[in-house]
Design an enzyme around this catalytic site. Structure first.
Site, PDB file in Angstrom:
ATOM      1  N   GLU A  37      39.770  40.882   4.166  1.00 43.86           N
ATOM      2  CA  GLU A  37      40.149  40.142   5.327  1.00 43.86           C
ATOM      3  C   GLU A  37      40.151  42.100   6.249  1.00 43.86           C
ATOM      4  O   GLU A  37      39.516  41.482   6.917  1.00 43.86           O
ATOM      5  CB  GLU A  37      40.832  38.829   5.447  1.00 43.86           C
ATOM      6  CG  GLU A  37      40.191  38.362   4.650  1.00 43.86           C
ATOM      7  CD  GLU A  37      38.989  37.527   5.468  1.00 43.86           C
ATOM      8  OE1 GLU A  37      38.889  37.391   6.578  1.00 43.86           O
ATOM      9  OE2 GLU A  37      38.545  37.433   4.504  1.00 43.86           O
ATOM     10  N   HIS A  73      31.734  40.726  10.861  1.00 40.70           N
ATOM     11  CA  HIS A  73      33.026  40.762  10.124  1.00 40.70           C
ATOM     12  C   HIS A  73      32.410  40.498   8.799  1.00 40.70           C
ATOM     13  O   HIS A  73      32.702  40.537   7.295  1.00 40.70           O
ATOM     14  CB  HIS A  73      33.839  39.298  10.608  1.00 40.70           C
ATOM     15  CG  HIS A  73      34.793  39.408   9.641  1.00 40.70           C
ATOM     16  ND1 HIS A  73      36.224  39.382   9.638  1.00 40.70           N
ATOM     17  CD2 HIS A  73      34.885  37.934   8.681  1.00 40.70           C
ATOM     18  CE1 HIS A  73      37.166  38.595   8.327  1.00 40.70           C
ATOM     19  NE2 HIS A  73      36.255  37.900   7.890  1.00 40.70           N
ATOM     20  N   GLU A  74      30.909  39.166   9.055  1.00 38.27           N
ATOM     21  CA  GLU A  74      30.555  38.695   7.436  1.00 38.27           C
ATOM     22  C   GLU A  74      29.848  39.876   7.550  1.00 38.27           C
ATOM     23  O   GLU A  74      29.163  39.796   6.018  1.00 38.27           O
ATOM     24  CB  GLU A  74      29.678  37.301   7.999  1.00 38.27           C
ATOM     25  CG  GLU A  74      30.955  36.519   8.248  1.00 38.27           C
ATOM     26  CD  GLU A  74      31.644  36.118   7.922  1.00 38.27           C
ATOM     27  OE1 GLU A  74      31.320  35.816   6.062  1.00 38.27           O
ATOM     28  OE2 GLU A  74      32.655  35.787   7.415  1.00 38.27           O
ATOM     29  N   HIS A 124      31.595  42.233   5.087  1.00 36.10           N
ATOM     30  CA  HIS A 124      31.543  41.649   3.518  1.00 36.10           C
ATOM     31  C   HIS A 124      30.621  42.462   2.624  1.00 36.10           C
ATOM     32  O   HIS A 124      30.757  42.448   1.945  1.00 36.10           O
ATOM     33  CB  HIS A 124      31.917  40.380   3.391  1.00 36.10           C
ATOM     34  CG  HIS A 124      33.244  39.220   3.691  1.00 36.10           C
ATOM     35  ND1 HIS A 124      34.292  39.593   3.512  1.00 36.10           N
ATOM     36  CD2 HIS A 124      33.445  39.028   4.895  1.00 36.10           C
ATOM     37  CE1 HIS A 124      35.579  39.777   3.648  1.00 36.10           C
ATOM     38  NE2 HIS A 124      35.048  38.762   4.735  1.00 36.10           N
TER      39      HIS A 124
END
Length: 294
Positions: free
Chosen positions: A208, A141-142, A145
């Protein structure tokens, strides 16, 4: 005269703003044009400086875990499997100067700064009793980004607002004979200050959603069970009662979010099953470029 100045300001913003798609869509189909005023090089340099300062401070305070710490080795093994998968979304990520570190802190937090600077806090691993599959979901997820350059996108937005505000102050200065010139510095600001401002702002729902989907695929391609994304966010939602942990203050969880992840699990499950049948290659660093205290 005022109209000419305003037109010139708007023209500058329009010329400088680029419409780009920073990544390919992958199997999950995460595609969207993004408006960028700042270059990747500008943002990556600021992020590298900020990360270096963070590492130095944590090291001086005795909070940066050493390379031989079991938690560091565990996190880096997972990173070692995820990072090679980033080329599916953007091939240039193979050339990033990836760094992976762990800081001793009770905070439920983790992040990946532009250019591949990853930090995990021990709190999120220990307090949530995360499995490797769940750590991979957070890391994916990070990383997502960073791949999608959400930080650059948000900084560009804030910078655009600052430029527009400064232009407005210049018009006001002309109209009032310089009466309010003292406020122009407040309106302009600096690029370095945008790092702190940007990372303190909540991520948008769009950001997100993209990070969830890309992260899910990265983890699956690395051989980590996609179903862990659901159990991870269920653990997150159970933390802290109504307020939730710090990690969720900029990474909100909801029944809708969990449902969206559940809907995508079947899409990436074949990738996970294929990954389990073959060894992964490595692009991740074995050791960090830590700043040593003197």
């Amino acid at each position: 005269m005022k109209r000419l100045l305003l037109s010139a300001l708007l023209a500058t913003l329009l010329v400088g703003c680029q419409q780009v798609n920073t990544t390919s869509g992958g199997t999950v189909g995460a595609t969207r044009k993004q408006s960028m005023l700042l270059s990747s090089e500008q943002v990556d340099q600021m992020a590298a400086t900020s990360y270096s300062d963070t590492i130095k401070k944590a090291n001086q305070q005795g909070k940066l875990l050493p390379d031989n710490d079991p938690t560091v080795r565990r996190v880096r093994v997972i990173a070692d499997k995820l990072i090679p998968q980033t080329i599916v979304f953007r091939p240039d990520a193979a050339k990033w100067q990836w760094e992976v570190n762990v800081e001793k802190s009770p905070e439920l937090n983790a992040y990946c700064m532009p250019g591949g600077k990853i930090m995990f806090y021990t709190g999120i691993i220990d307090r949530l009793k995360l499995t490797d599959d769940e750590i991979a979901q957070i890391m994916g997820h990070e990383i997502a980004h960073a791949l999608r350059e959400h930080g650059r996108e948000r900084m560009s937005s804030e910078y655009g607002k600052a430029i527009a505000m400064q232009g407005g102050m210049q018009l006001l200065s002309i109209a009032t004979g310089g009466k309010y010139d003292a406020y122009q510095d407040l309106a302009g600001g600096g690029l370095n200050a945008l790092v702190d401002v940007t990372y303190s702002l909540p991520n948008s729902r769009t950001h997100e959603s993209e990070a969830d989907l890309i992260g899910l695929e990265l983890a699956a391609r690395a051989g980590y069970n996609p179903n862990a994304a659901v159990s991870l966010w269920q653990k997150m939602a159970a933390q802290g009662g109504g307020s939730g942990p710090e990690f969720m203050s900029t990474h909100p969880s909801s029944n809708t979010r969990i449902a969206e992840l559940q809907a995508k699990v079947p899409v990436v499950m074949p990738l996970y099953e294929a990954a389990k049948a073959k060894p992964a290659t490595s692009l991740a660093p074995k050791k960090s470029n830590k700043t040593k205290s003197k």
